[in-house]
Enzyme design. Sequence first.
Site, short mmCIF file in Angstrom:
data_model
loop_
_atom_site.label_atom_id
_atom_site.label_comp_id
_atom_site.label_asym_id
_atom_site.label_seq_id
_atom_site.Cartn_x
_atom_site.Cartn_y
_atom_site.Cartn_z
N THR A 350 0.82 -1.23 0.00
CA THR A 350 0.00 0.00 0.00
C THR A 350 0.85 1.27 0.00
O THR A 350 2.05 1.23 0.22
CB THR A 350 -0.95 0.00 1.21
OG1 THR A 350 -0.20 -0.32 2.38
CG2 THR A 350 -2.06 -1.01 1.05
N ASP A 351 0.15 2.41 -0.21
CA ASP A 351 0.82 3.72 -0.28
C ASP A 351 0.80 4.44 1.06
O ASP A 351 0.70 5.66 1.12
CB ASP A 351 0.13 4.61 -1.32
CG ASP A 351 0.01 3.93 -2.66
OD1 ASP A 351 1.00 3.34 -3.09
OD2 ASP A 351 -1.06 4.00 -3.28
N SER A 376 1.21 8.70 4.99
CA SER A 376 0.60 8.64 3.67
C SER A 376 1.68 9.00 2.66
O SER A 376 2.23 10.09 2.71
CB SER A 376 -0.56 9.63 3.58
OG SER A 376 -1.03 9.68 2.26
N ARG A 377 1.99 8.06 1.77
CA ARG A 377 3.14 8.28 0.88
C ARG A 377 2.82 9.17 -0.31
O ARG A 377 3.72 9.68 -0.95
CB ARG A 377 3.67 6.92 0.40
CG ARG A 377 4.16 6.06 1.54
CD ARG A 377 5.02 4.89 1.11
NE ARG A 377 5.37 4.09 2.28
CZ ARG A 377 4.77 2.96 2.63
NH1 ARG A 377 3.79 2.48 1.89
NH2 ARG A 377 5.14 2.31 3.70
N VAL A 378 1.53 9.35 -0.65
CA VAL A 378 1.22 10.22 -1.79
C VAL A 378 0.20 11.30 -1.45
O VAL A 378 0.01 12.23 -2.21
CB VAL A 378 0.68 9.42 -3.01
CG1 VAL A 378 1.70 8.48 -3.55
CG2 VAL A 378 -0.60 8.69 -2.65
#
Length: 522
Positions: A350-351, A376-378
């Site tokens: 997951t992101d 949260s990566r994005v």
Amino acid sequence: MDIRAEEISRIIRSQIEGFDAQVDVAEVGTVISVGDGIARAHGLEKVMAGELLELPHAVMGLAFNLEEDNVGIILLGEYTKIKEGDTVKRTGKIMSMPVGPQFVGRVINSLGIPIDGKGPIEATLYNPIEKIAPPIVERRGVHEPMQTGLKAIDALIPIGRGQRELIIGDRQTGKTALALDTIINQKGNGVICIYVAIGQKRSTVVQVMKTLEEHDAMKHTIIISATASEPAPMLFLAPMAGAAMGEYFMWHGVNGQPAGADNPGQHVLCVYDDLSKQAAAYREISLLVRRPPGREAYPGDVFYLHSRLLERAAKLSTERGAGSMTALPIIETQAGDVSAYIPTNVISITDGQIVLETDLFNSNVRPALNVGISVSRVGGSAQLKAMKAVAGSLKLDLAQYRELAAFSQFGSDLDKTTLAQLNRGQRLVEILKQPQYLPMPVEKQVSMIWVATNGHLDDVPVKEIKRFEKELFEYLDVNAADLLRQIRETGQFPKETEAALKAQVFAFKETFALSLQSGAGA
């Protein structure tokens, strides 16, 4: 009665002329063993992996294991009626799921059959339950926010449309409540929500449906239910059925026509609650068909099971209609162990992850979000500029507060700066608390976070913070409705807006201070 030879020959001739020789060719096999919802069949030499097979008593099967001399079949339906020696027919079709707008507002099972007692659903379109994810050239970067309505998430761990954000935590930490808040918050946003309940009690699924109906959210939601009482194959298929349903809306416009540059695709939110139960069902099926077990007895391809499911979540390019499918998979941990096999697998796919903790939940911090290890990566690139402007220092302030709070337990002599930071931190934690099923509009989130991070709550007693927030919003709704609408519509927070908000907050604080004094005097 005379029978004449020419009459007989004429009848025979006419029958021969009208004879149409048709040969019905079907590749068939024979069931050689059956038990626990799994059958083995001999003779289906050309069967495809994932192909739908036909068995007696209207039972369907899914070709799961292709071996040299037999095929392992997952049985779907009344599999107890199947016995050795029964005939198995190939259908030539990969297993598909009925899809379409008529499913919105309904509760269905993993095969697309309605189970809410509201009558049958006439479906003309089918999507394969297993489908290759959109390639990179058909996607674009995640750039639109998927507002959850929860201050703690929209400010600190923002989610974008097309993102895959994991919700992870022990049982009873508010994972489902967080997902339902997000679904309720999509009301009026044109987002179709799909809630996939895997391995839950039937009463829990009914409760989810009642909650969504109470908040008028079933109008944009589809519930796919594979309860704990159902056989393992139904639990295994449920998330894929949810993805197949979501893909229909992502690839089609509101008019039902294929999406393109001139016909925008729709936005979908898929909640898989929870994938650890799907993994357990997959393990059960795999062990029954005698696939070799790996770590924790899961089959070696359990990582691929979840990666090919979650990779189907995407934000499509403008040429493909710019639709999106956002995935919120849920994983249940045992005693907070995020380093177990399935949690680490899904974290790596997951992101980002939202980590919920039992200790925080029990100490009345709800949502029980661990800000330190949630990420949260994005989402930052999908966050509204207004939220980014006010929440920039929030994460750092909270981290410093946690560190100081732990340190201050050992000593009482604290300097003024440290005390000020501790006071600010207590108030930040307080404003991030939010009641269940009451998502907050983004403009109010921005206003409240700005008030807290700029120190306007530092002189408000902690126990009065909730009242301050409630009364501030009532005041702003009456006196600064245009200001709130401007933040919502533009997504910006320029200096003029900040100055206008500051003036309103100062005006409100005067009346609030008077009410506090009169309350204290009384």
